[in-house]
Motif scaffolding. Structure first.
Motif, short mmCIF file in Angstrom:
data_model
loop_
_atom_site.label_atom_id
_atom_site.label_comp_id
_atom_site.label_asym_id
_atom_site.label_seq_id
_atom_site.Cartn_x
_atom_site.Cartn_y
_atom_site.Cartn_z
N VAL A 102 24.90 37.45 37.43
CA VAL A 102 26.00 38.05 36.67
C VAL A 102 27.35 37.46 37.11
CG1 VAL A 102 27.26 40.19 36.21
CG2 VAL A 102 24.75 40.19 36.23
N GLY A 103 27.55 37.34 38.43
CA GLY A 103 28.83 36.86 38.95
C GLY A 103 29.14 35.44 38.54
N LEU A 143 29.67 35.14 34.83
CA LEU A 143 30.98 35.69 34.46
C LEU A 143 32.09 34.69 34.75
CD1 LEU A 143 32.46 38.18 33.36
CD2 LEU A 143 32.60 39.04 35.71
N LEU A 162 32.01 32.14 32.05
CA LEU A 162 32.50 32.71 30.79
C LEU A 162 34.02 32.84 30.79
CD1 LEU A 162 31.71 34.00 28.06
CD2 LEU A 162 31.65 36.20 29.25
N LEU A 163 34.58 33.33 31.88
CA LEU A 163 36.03 33.52 31.96
C LEU A 163 36.77 32.19 31.89
CD1 LEU A 163 36.31 36.26 34.74
CD2 LEU A 163 36.63 36.55 32.28
N SER A 175 33.87 25.95 38.00
CA SER A 175 32.81 26.16 37.00
C SER A 175 31.59 25.31 37.31
CB SER A 175 33.34 25.85 35.59
OG SER A 175 33.67 24.47 35.46
N SER A 228 29.81 27.00 40.16
CA SER A 228 29.06 28.17 39.69
C SER A 228 27.77 27.75 39.00
CB SER A 228 29.92 29.00 38.73
OG SER A 228 30.99 29.62 39.41
N SER A 276 36.71 35.48 42.75
CA SER A 276 37.28 36.40 41.76
C SER A 276 38.13 37.47 42.41
CB SER A 276 36.16 37.05 40.93
OG SER A 276 35.27 37.78 41.77
N LEU A 307 39.80 38.29 33.62
CA LEU A 307 38.79 39.33 33.44
C LEU A 307 39.37 40.54 32.72
CD1 LEU A 307 35.98 40.50 33.96
CD2 LEU A 307 36.78 41.23 36.22
N LEU A 354 38.24 42.08 29.10
CA LEU A 354 37.86 43.49 28.98
C LEU A 354 38.72 44.21 27.95
CD1 LEU A 354 37.25 44.44 32.73
CD2 LEU A 354 35.54 44.05 30.95
#
Length: 313
Positions: free
Chosen positions: A42-43, A46, A49-50, A66, A69, A292, A302, A306
């Motif tokens: 998930v981390g 994310l 994605l961000l 990126s 990750s 993050s 983030l 949201l």
């Protein structure tokens, strides 16, 4: 146990001893590692994605983040699913070719990550020491070239190490590890492995100490430059920008130097497994959390995402 006197050509699968033989401990480790694995997926997803959605993060620093990750996602997936399955299995076996592939992928991505951390350190050095020329020096072509070079070095080194490791005749097929790790596989050999140990040492020096030296050089120059800043606010901002990267560097390089570049001892096998677990599961989980939680730009991105979802809801 192992299949005595069988050579490499007669081994169809390997038996992994794993982290523990106690059932209660295995269940506890399953729950713990599963939780860390889910946080890792998930981390890191994310983070990707961000960076993809927020144009403010389309900079060299976040480009390298990126890539890091993505490497972490692939690296942990080469270990964790199999480890989780084996923690709830009586027979912890892995086919011969799957073992070869796991060793190749893990070495490739691990080596690539070290050089990526070196590239990220160079990026921070340019940003702090040459801020007016940052966009000119760290242009898109250079960033792509550095990232591609990091991956190529990792995969080429891994190919060489994998070939010379699995060409050895193997006396048995029981690996005292939770995965097909190079030092654990070398212990199965029926012949003298001095050449392989030398190659592992050379590879470790090139893939670990060279980028580590680049990191030390970059941050030495950064510290010297920051200390000359007159503004305490400027010094705080510069150090804050680099703090996250330094945390990841210390964690990754510290674990691998402990495993591959220290003197061997008979009691080091269990320690190797523990350190390998930290690098395979804990580090990929902590990387997105460190970057993050300590990074205002990522947190702002983030919050922006949201807010968009809340607005649509």
């Amino acid at each position: 146990m192992g299949q005595g006197n069988k050579t490499q050509t007669g081994v169809n699968e390997f038996i992994l001893l794993g982290l523990s033989s106690d059932w209660g401990t295995q269940v506890f480790l399953f729950v713990l590692i599963l939780a860390m694995y889910l946080v890792t997926i998930v981390g890191n997803f994310l983070i990707l994605l961000l960076i993809r959605l927020d144009s403010r993060l389309h900079t060299p620093m976040y480009f390298f983040l990126s890539v890091l990750s993505l490497v972490d996602l692939c690296y942990t997936n080469s270990f964790a699913p199999q480890m989780l399955a084996h923690l709830l299995s009586v027979q912890k076996s892995i086919p011969f070719m799957s073992c070869v592939l796991q060793l190749y992928i893990s070495l490739s991505l691990g080596g690539s990550e070290f050089f990526l951390l070196g590239a990220m350190a160079y990026d921070r050095y340019v940003a702090v020491c040459h801020p007016l020329h940052y966009t000119v020096i760290m242009h898109g072509g250079l960033c792509l070239g550095l990232a591609a070079g990091c991956l190529v070095v990792g995969f080429v080194n891994s190919l060489m190490q994998t070939i010379i490791t699995f060409r050895l005749p193997l006396c048995h097929n029981v690996i005292n590890h939770f995965a097909c790790e190079i030092l654990a596989v070398l212990r199965l050999a029926c012949v003298d492995i001095s050449f392989n140990k030398v190659m592992v040492a050379i590879s470790g020096f090139l893939l670990i100490m060279l980028p580590f030296s680049l990191v030390l050089f970059s941050y030495g120059r950064i510290v010297a430059a920051v200390l000359h800043l007159r503004s305490s606010q400027g010094r705080s901002k510069a150090f804050g920008t680099c703090a996250s990267h330094l945390t990841v560097v210390c964690m990754c390089f510290g674990a691998t130097i402990f495993t591959y570049l220290r003197p061997r001892s008979a009691s080091s096998v269990e320690e190797e497994k523990t350190v390998a677990l930290v690098y395979a599961v804990v580090a990929p989980m902590l990387n997105p959390l460190i970057y993050s939680l300590r990074n205002k730009e990522v947190m702002a991105a983030l919050h922006k995402v949201l807010e968009k979802f809340r607005g649509k809801g």
